[in-house]
Design an enzyme around this catalytic site. Structure first.
Site, PDB file in Angstrom:
ATOM      1  N   GLY A   1       0.713  -5.109   1.071  1.00  0.00           N
ATOM      2  CA  GLY A   1      -0.405  -5.231   0.135  1.00  0.00           C
ATOM      3  C   GLY A   1       0.026  -5.875  -1.175  1.00  0.00           C
ATOM      4  O   GLY A   1      -0.799  -6.495  -1.864  1.00  0.00           O
TER       5      GLY A   1
ATOM      6  N   GLU B   1       3.859  -5.137   7.569  1.00  0.00           N
ATOM      7  CA  GLU B   1       2.963  -4.126   8.140  1.00  0.00           C
ATOM      8  C   GLU B   1       3.203  -3.894   9.622  1.00  0.00           C
ATOM      9  O   GLU B   1       3.067  -2.775  10.114  1.00  0.00           O
ATOM     10  CB  GLU B   1       1.498  -4.533   7.924  1.00  0.00           C
TER      11      GLU B   1
ATOM     12  N   GLU C   1      -0.172  -9.440  -0.516  1.00  0.00           N
ATOM     13  CA  GLU C   1      -1.597  -9.779  -0.354  1.00  0.00           C
ATOM     14  C   GLU C   1      -2.293  -9.844  -1.713  1.00  0.00           C
ATOM     15  O   GLU C   1      -3.145 -10.696  -1.947  1.00  0.00           O
ATOM     16  CB  GLU C   1      -2.268  -8.748   0.562  1.00  0.00           C
TER      17      GLU C   1
ATOM     18  N   ALA D   1       0.854  -1.195   0.000  1.00  0.00           N
ATOM     19  CA  ALA D   1       0.000   0.000   0.000  1.00  0.00           C
ATOM     20  C   ALA D   1       0.887   1.242   0.000  1.00  0.00           C
ATOM     21  O   ALA D   1       2.027   1.196   0.479  1.00  0.00           O
ATOM     22  CB  ALA D   1      -0.876  -0.017   1.239  1.00  0.00           C
TER      23      ALA D   1
HETATM   24  C1  LIG Z   1      -5.105  -2.145   4.043  1.00  0.00           C
HETATM   25  C2  LIG Z   1      -3.640  -2.161   4.304  1.00  0.00           C
HETATM   26  C3  LIG Z   1      -2.964  -3.087   3.407  1.00  0.00           C
HETATM   27  C4  LIG Z   1      -1.669  -3.125   3.245  1.00  0.00           C
HETATM   28  C5  LIG Z   1      -0.755  -2.367   4.062  1.00  0.00           C
HETATM   29  C6  LIG Z   1       0.590  -2.197   3.399  1.00  0.00           C
HETATM   30  O1  LIG Z   1       0.884  -2.699   2.344  1.00  0.00           O
HETATM   31  S1  LIG Z   1       1.631  -1.198   4.226  1.00  0.00           S
HETATM   32  C7  LIG Z   1       3.093  -1.210   3.214  1.00  0.00           C
HETATM   33  C8  LIG Z   1       3.856  -2.458   3.394  1.00  0.00           C
HETATM   34  N1  LIG Z   1       5.042  -2.416   2.618  1.00  0.00           N
HETATM   35  C9  LIG Z   1       6.217  -2.159   3.152  1.00  0.00           C
HETATM   36  O2  LIG Z   1       6.364  -1.957   4.337  1.00  0.00           O
HETATM   37  C10 LIG Z   1       7.365  -2.107   2.198  1.00  0.00           C
HETATM   38  C11 LIG Z   1       8.016  -0.781   2.280  1.00  0.00           C
HETATM   39  N2  LIG Z   1       9.095  -0.644   1.350  1.00  0.00           N
HETATM   40  C12 LIG Z   1      10.266  -1.283   1.472  1.00  0.00           C
HETATM   41  O3  LIG Z   1      10.498  -2.102   2.324  1.00  0.00           O
HETATM   42  C13 LIG Z   1      11.318  -0.920   0.482  1.00  0.00           C
HETATM   43  O4  LIG Z   1      11.029   0.354   0.003  1.00  0.00           O
HETATM   44  C14 LIG Z   1      11.440  -1.902  -0.714  1.00  0.00           C
HETATM   45  C15 LIG Z   1      10.111  -2.118  -1.377  1.00  0.00           C
HETATM   46  C16 LIG Z   1      12.015  -3.213  -0.204  1.00  0.00           C
HETATM   47  C17 LIG Z   1      12.433  -1.288  -1.723  1.00  0.00           C
HETATM   48  O5  LIG Z   1      13.636  -1.004  -1.063  1.00  0.00           O
HETATM   49  P1  LIG Z   1      14.742  -0.074  -1.759  1.00  0.00           P
HETATM   50  O6  LIG Z   1      15.901  -0.040  -0.824  1.00  0.00           O
HETATM   51  O7  LIG Z   1      14.945  -0.523  -3.133  1.00  0.00           O
HETATM   52  O8  LIG Z   1      14.091   1.359  -1.885  1.00  0.00           O
HETATM   53  P2  LIG Z   1      13.674   2.386  -0.747  1.00  0.00           P
HETATM   54  O9  LIG Z   1      13.271   1.683   0.491  1.00  0.00           O
HETATM   55  O10 LIG Z   1      14.723   3.422  -0.625  1.00  0.00           O
HETATM   56  O11 LIG Z   1      12.352   3.007  -1.374  1.00  0.00           O
HETATM   57  C18 LIG Z   1      12.407   3.797  -2.556  1.00  0.00           C
HETATM   58  C19 LIG Z   1      11.400   4.907  -2.402  1.00  0.00           C
HETATM   59  O12 LIG Z   1      10.103   4.339  -2.381  1.00  0.00           O
HETATM   60  C20 LIG Z   1       9.394   4.770  -1.231  1.00  0.00           C
HETATM   61  N3  LIG Z   1       8.529   3.657  -0.802  1.00  0.00           N
HETATM   62  C21 LIG Z   1       8.864   2.383  -0.635  1.00  0.00           C
HETATM   63  N4  LIG Z   1       7.811   1.649  -0.289  1.00  0.00           N
HETATM   64  C22 LIG Z   1       6.770   2.500  -0.249  1.00  0.00           C
HETATM   65  C23 LIG Z   1       5.385   2.341   0.041  1.00  0.00           C
HETATM   66  N5  LIG Z   1       4.870   1.133   0.359  1.00  0.00           N
HETATM   67  N6  LIG Z   1       4.612   3.420   0.012  1.00  0.00           N
HETATM   68  C24 LIG Z   1       5.107   4.639  -0.311  1.00  0.00           C
HETATM   69  N7  LIG Z   1       6.419   4.857  -0.612  1.00  0.00           N
HETATM   70  C25 LIG Z   1       7.221   3.793  -0.576  1.00  0.00           C
HETATM   71  C26 LIG Z   1      10.490   5.068  -0.218  1.00  0.00           C
HETATM   72  O13 LIG Z   1      10.037   5.941   0.754  1.00  0.00           O
HETATM   73  C27 LIG Z   1      11.544   5.673  -1.115  1.00  0.00           C
HETATM   74  O14 LIG Z   1      11.193   6.991  -1.388  1.00  0.00           O
HETATM   75  P3  LIG Z   1      11.968   8.188  -0.694  1.00  0.00           P
HETATM   76  O15 LIG Z   1      11.418   9.398  -1.340  1.00  0.00           O
HETATM   77  O16 LIG Z   1      13.416   7.933  -0.927  1.00  0.00           O
HETATM   78  O17 LIG Z   1      11.596   8.099   0.758  1.00  0.00           O
END
Ligand SMILES: CC/C=C\CC(=O)SCCNC(=O)CCNC(=O)[C@H](O)C(C)(C)COP(=O)(O)OP(=O)(O)OC[C@H]1O[C@@H](n2cnc3c(N)ncnc32)[C@H](O)[C@@H]1OP(=O)(O)O
Length: 719
Positions: free
Chosen positions: A100, A123, A103, A61
Site C-alpha cells: 500500500g 502482497e 500504491e 497496509a
Molecule cells: C487493500 C490492501 C492494500 C495493500 C496491502 C498491503 O499493503 S499488505 C502489506 C504489504 N507490505 C509488506 O508486505 C511489507 C512488510 N514489511 C516488510 O517487508 C519489512 O517490515 C520492511 C518494511 C522492509 C522493514 O524491514 P525491517 O527489517 O527494517 O523491519 P521488520 O521487518 O523487522 O519490521 C519491523 C516491525 O514492523 C512490523 N511491520 C512491518 N511491516 C508491517 C506492516 N505492513 N504492517 C504491520 N506491521 C509491520 C514487523 O512485524 C516488525 O514488528 P515486530 O513486532 O518485530 O514483528
C-alpha cells in the site's frame, strides 16, 4: 498519525508517523485523508510532498489490522483523492515503499527516491494482491511484462532498478525529502493529466494474450497450489484489457476471494512468525534483548565438502573474510576451484565482481589462531568431529567460538571434548548452504548466551532465518523428518509406489516429494547414518526379524535400494531413473516397481490400494505429531519456530503456514482422531501414538496456536 506542515511558503508537507515502518493503519489513513483535503483546500498551498518519518516512506497496509473488522477510511478512495486533486503531489521515498505504501506513491504525480530505498508490491507473499490500485496503476506506468513480474513475485526492487523501470522519476544520494520539496515547487503549473496513471493506457507487447498465457503457466508451476499469484495475473490482465474503472472493479473482486482465505491467514502468520523467531530466550533468563553478540570479523570453515563449500560462499557473499581449511592439498585444490567457481557464477548472475579476495585456503590448522569463529563442516561422524574439536580447542584463541554444522549429532558431546564448552554451539545449515534460508542454531546445555547471540546474529548477517533449537538427535527439523520418511517407506511396503507418494506430497505443495528429495540428497547419506545406528549392516542385532529393529517396525527398503547400487541422482538411479548421472529428470522405474512387488511377496505382504489422502495424513500427521513432542520436550521454543524451520528448510508450502499452523487449520481434534486411527491400524509404529501435548490441547478445547505455549509440560523450554 500524519503530520501537516507548510514549507517553503507554498508546499504542504505530509509526514506519515506510525513507527517503525509507517504502516497504513486506520489512524494513518485518516490522517492522510484529512491532511490532503486541507492542502487541497488551502489557496496558499500550490503543491504537496508526502513522506514517512524516521527514514521509511511506508511499509504498506497494517497487516495486523487484516484480522480485525475494517475501520477508518479505505485506501482506494484515499489514493484516488490524491491523484484526482488539482495540485501536484510528490512522494519522497526513503527506506521502503512497499505494498500500500508504493500504491500510495503511485497515486502521487511524481516519485523521488533515495538511492538506498527499495520499492515493491509484496502482497502476493501475504496471500493477497495489491488491491489499492497497484495492479492497475503499475502496469500503466511501467508496462505489462515488468508489472507482471513485480506483482506475481512480490520482489523488492532497488531505487536504481525502479528508476530504470520508470517507477520513480529521480534518485538521489542526498535527502529525498529536500529534493522532493524542491521538485514540488518546480512542477507547479505543469499539466497534471499525463501524470495521473489512471488516465493512461497500459503499454503492451504485440502478443498480449501470449504473454499472459505464458506468465499464467509459469506462475501456476511456481505457485504449487497458492491462489494469490494466479489472482495477480488475472488482475494485471484487466489492466491490459479493460478500462481503468473496470480494472479496479476486477481487482476488488479478486481481492475479495483472497482476503479471508486460509492461505492469506497462513502467509500472514508466516510474516510475523519469521520475525518472532528472531526474539529468542533461554530458560536462564537470557534473551535476544539482553544478550549481545560478539563482533566477528574472521571466520574459518573446516572441511570443503558440499556443506563447507556452501557455507564458505554464504560467508563471502556477506562480505566476510573466510579461511577455508582442508586436510590435504588435493582436497584443498578441489575445494578452492569449486568455491571460486560458485562465487564467480553467483557474481555473474548479479552482474557483480566476485569477492575472491576475501578467501584464504590452508591445510595448516595453526593458521586458525586469530580466527573469531570456526564452523566445522566435516563428515557426519562423531569420532571425526570430536578429533577436530579437540584440535580446534588447542589451536584457536581462547575466546574463539567453535560451531558445528552437524545435522543431528550431540552438540554437548562435542563441547565436552573442548576446554570451552560455553563457546560451542551448533550452526546447522541446509544444503545448498549459500541458497537455503534456514539456519538451526543449536543451544547445547553449556552454550553461553553470548555464543547463542553471536551465532544467531551471524545467521542474520548471512541473510538467513535463524531459529534457536535445543540439543537432541536431529534437533527439530531432522527429528520431525524421521517419522515422515518412515511412513513413506511403510506406504511403499503396503502397496504404494514412489510416484504415488511423491505425487500426493507435491499436490499438497512440496516442491518435491519425499522420494525425489531423497534421490537428490543421495540415498547413501541416510544409509550411512542407519548403519552407524545399528539399523542395517553388520551391527544389526541378529535376533531382529527383517522388518523389525530395536523393538519397532522398520522398513529395510531404502537399505536394499542402496545395496543395489542405486544412490539417487548422483549415479542416475535411485527411487527413480534419471536421464544421466547427475541428471534431474526423474522417470518412474519399472525395475523399482518389480523390486517392490518381489519384496512384498517375500515378506508376505498383500498390497492394498492407497489413496492420496492416506499418504498426506500418514506422512504429515506423523511429522506434526513429532513437532508436538519437540514442543513438549522443550526442544522447540514455540510452534512458530517449527513452522519457520519447515517453511525455510524443508520446502513446506508457505501458503499452508508450516506444519503446526496447518495442524491448527485442519483442526487438532481431526489430527488426533486420524493419528489414533492409524496407530490402531499400525500398533507396531510408536511414532503414530498421539503426543500427550496434542491430547492436552484437544482436551482443552483446541486453543489457537498463539496459546499453545501455555499447555507445554515445562513452563520453560529446555533451551
Ligand atoms: C487493500 C490492501 C492494500 C495493500 C496491502 C498491503 O499493503 S499488505 C502489506 C504489504 N507490505 C509488506 O508486505 C511489507 C512488510 N514489511 C516488510 O517487508 C519489512 O517490515 C520492511 C518494511 C522492509 C522493514 O524491514 P525491517 O527489517 O527494517 O523491519 P521488520 O521487518 O523487522 O519490521 C519491523 C516491525 O514492523 C512490523 N511491520 C512491518 N511491516 C508491517 C506492516 N505492513 N504492517 C504491520 N506491521 C509491520 C514487523 O512485524 C516488525 O514488528 P515486530 O513486532 O518485530 O514483528
Amino acid at each position: 498519525m500524519a503530520r501537516y506542515e507548510q514549507v517553503q511558503g507554498t508546499v504542504a508537507l505530509i509526514t506519515l508517523t506510525n513507527p517503525p515502518v509507517n504502516a497504513l493503519s486506520a489512524a494513518v489513513r485518516l490522517g492522510i485523508t484529512e491532511t490532503v483535503t486541507r492542502a487541497l483546500r488551502d489557496p496558499e498551498v500550490k503543491s504537496m510532498v508526502i513522506c514517512g518519518e524516521n527514514g521509511v516512506f511506508c511499509g504498506g497496509a497494517d497487516i495486523r489490522e487484516f484480522a480485525k473488522p475494517m475501520s477508518g477510511p479505505p485506501l482506494v478512495p484515499m489514493i484516488a483523492a490524491i491523484e484526482e486533486g488539482e495540485k501536484p503531489v510528490v512522494a519522497a521515498i526513503e527506506g521502503a515503499a512497499f505494498g500500500g505504501g508504493l500504491e500510495l506513491a503511485l497515486g502521487c504525480h511524481y516519485r523521488i527516491a533515495h538511492s538506498k530505498a527499495r520499492v515493491g508490491l509484496p502482497e502476493v507473499t501475504l496471500g493477497l494482491l495489491p488491491a489499492a490500485g497497484g495492479t492497475q496503476r503499475l502496469p500503466r506506468l511501467i508496462g505489462l511484462a515488468p508489472a507482471l513480474d513485480l506483482i506475481t513475485t512480490g520482489r523488492h526492487v532497488t531505487a536504481q532498478e525502479a528508476l530504470k523501470l520508470g517507477i520513480v522519476d529521480q534518485v538521489t544520494d542526498q535527502s529525498a525529502l529536500d529534493l522532493a520539496i524542491q521538485f514540488a515547487q518546480q512542477v507547479v503549473g505543469q499539466p497534471l493529466l499525463p501524470r495521473k496513471l489512471s488516465t493512461r493506457q497500459t503499454p503492451c507487447p504485440p502478443d498480449v494474450d501470449g504473454l499472459l498465457e505464458e506468465t499464467m503457466a509459469q506462475v501456476k508451476q511456481r505457485a504449487r497450489g497458492a491462489m494469490a499469484p494466479i489472482a495477480c495475473v488475472q488482475a494485471v490482465r484487466a489492466a491490459a484489457t479493460l478500462p481503468y474503472q473496470a480494472g479496479m472493479q476486477k481487482e476488488q473482486e479478486l481481492m475479495a476471494t483472497l482476503f479471508h482465505s486460509s492461505q492469506a491467514r497462513a502467509m500472514q502468520y508466516c510474516f510475523f512468525a519469521q520475525r518472532a523467531v528472531g526474539r529468542w530466550s533461554l530458560s536462564s533468563g537470557a534473551h535476544s534483548g539482553n544478550s549481545k553478540p560478539r563482533p566477528v570479523s574472521k571466520v574459518a570453515v573446516i572441511g570443503l565438502g558440499t556443506m563447507g563449500r556452501g557455507i564458505t560462499v554464504a560467508l563471502v557473499k556477506a562480505g566476510m573474510s573466510v579461511l577455508a581449511v582442508e586436510t590435504n592439498k588435493k582436497q584443498l585444490e578441489i575445494g578452492k576451484q569449486m568455491v571460486s567457481a560458485m562465487l564467480k557464477h553467483d557474481a555473474q548472475k548479479r552482474n557483480a565482481t566476485p569477492r575472491l579476495d576475501l578467501l584464504h585456503f590452508t591445510i595448516d590448522l595453526l593458521e586458525l589462531k586469530n580466527t573469531d569463529l570456526i564452523i566445522e563442516a566435516v563428515f557426519e561422524d562423531m569420532a571425526l568431529k570430536k578429533q577436530v574439536f579437540k584440535e580446534l580447542s588447542s589451536v584457536c584463541k581462547a575466546d574463539a567460538f567453535l560451531c558445528t554444522n552437524t545435522s543431528g549429532l550431540d552438540v554437548d558431546e562435542l563441547a565436552a571434548v573442548t576446554k570451552r564448552p560455553e563457546l560451542v554451539v551448533g550452526m546447522h545449515f541446509f544444503a545448498p548452504a549459500h541458497v537455503m534460508k534456514l539456519l538451526e542454531v543449536v543451544h547445547g546445555s553449556r552454550s553461553s548466551p553470548e555464543a547463542v547471540a553471536t551465532a544467531m546474529h551471524l545467521g542474520k548477517r548471512l541473510g538467513k532465518v535463524s531459529v534457536l533449537v535445543g540439543n537432541c538427535a536431529g534437533f527439530v527439523g531432522n527429528r520431525m523428518l524421521k517419522p515422515y520418511l518412515e511412513q513413506a517407506n511403510f506406504l511403499l511396503e503396503e502397496g504404494a509406489t514412489p510416484e504415488l507418494v511423491d505425487g500426493a506430497l507435491e499436490e499438497f505443495g512440496f516442491p518435491m516429494g519425499v522420494f525425489k528429495m531423497s534421490d537428490l540428497s543421495g540415498l547413501d547419506v541416510g544409509w550411512r547414518i542407519r548403519k552407524e545406528a545399528g539399523l542395517t549392516g553388520p551391527n544389526v542385532d541378529p535376533r531382529d526379524p527383517p522388518r523389525r529393529r530395536q523393538g519397532r517396525r522398520y522398513s529395510p527398503l531404502p537399505d536394499l535400494v542402496c545395496e543395489q547400487g542405486r544412490l539417487g541422482q548422483k549415479n542416475g538411479r535411485g527411487w527413480y531413473l534419471y536421464d544421466k548421472p547427475g541428471g534431474r529428470v526423474a522417470t518412474p522405474d519399472p525395475s523399482i516397481h518389480k523390486f517392490l512387488e518381489e519384496y512384498r511377496i517375500k515378506h508376505g505382504i498383500s498390497p492394498r490400494q492407497i489413496d492420496r489422502q492416506e499418504v498426506v495424513e500418514r506422512c504429515l500427521f506423523a511429522l506434526i505429531n513429532e513437532g508436538f513432542r519437540s514442543l513438549d520436550d522443550g526442544i522447540a521454543a514455540g510452534p512458530e519456530d517449527i513452522d519457520m524451520i519447515y517453511v525455510f528448510g524443508y520446502g513446506w508450502p508457505r501458503h499452508r503456514g508450516g506444519p503446526m499452523f496447518y495442524a491448527g487449520m485442519v483442526g487438532l481434534p481431526r489430527v488426533l482422531t486420524r493419528l489414533e486411527h492409524y496407530r490402531q491400524a499400525h500398533p507396531e509404529v510408536p511414532h503414530l501414538e498421539p503426543s500427550p501435548l496434542l491430547r492436552r490441547l484437544v482436551a482443552s478445547g483446541s486453543p489457537p496456536i498463539n496459546k499453545w505455549r501455555d499447555f507445554l509440560q515445562r513452563p520453560h523450554s529446555q533451551l
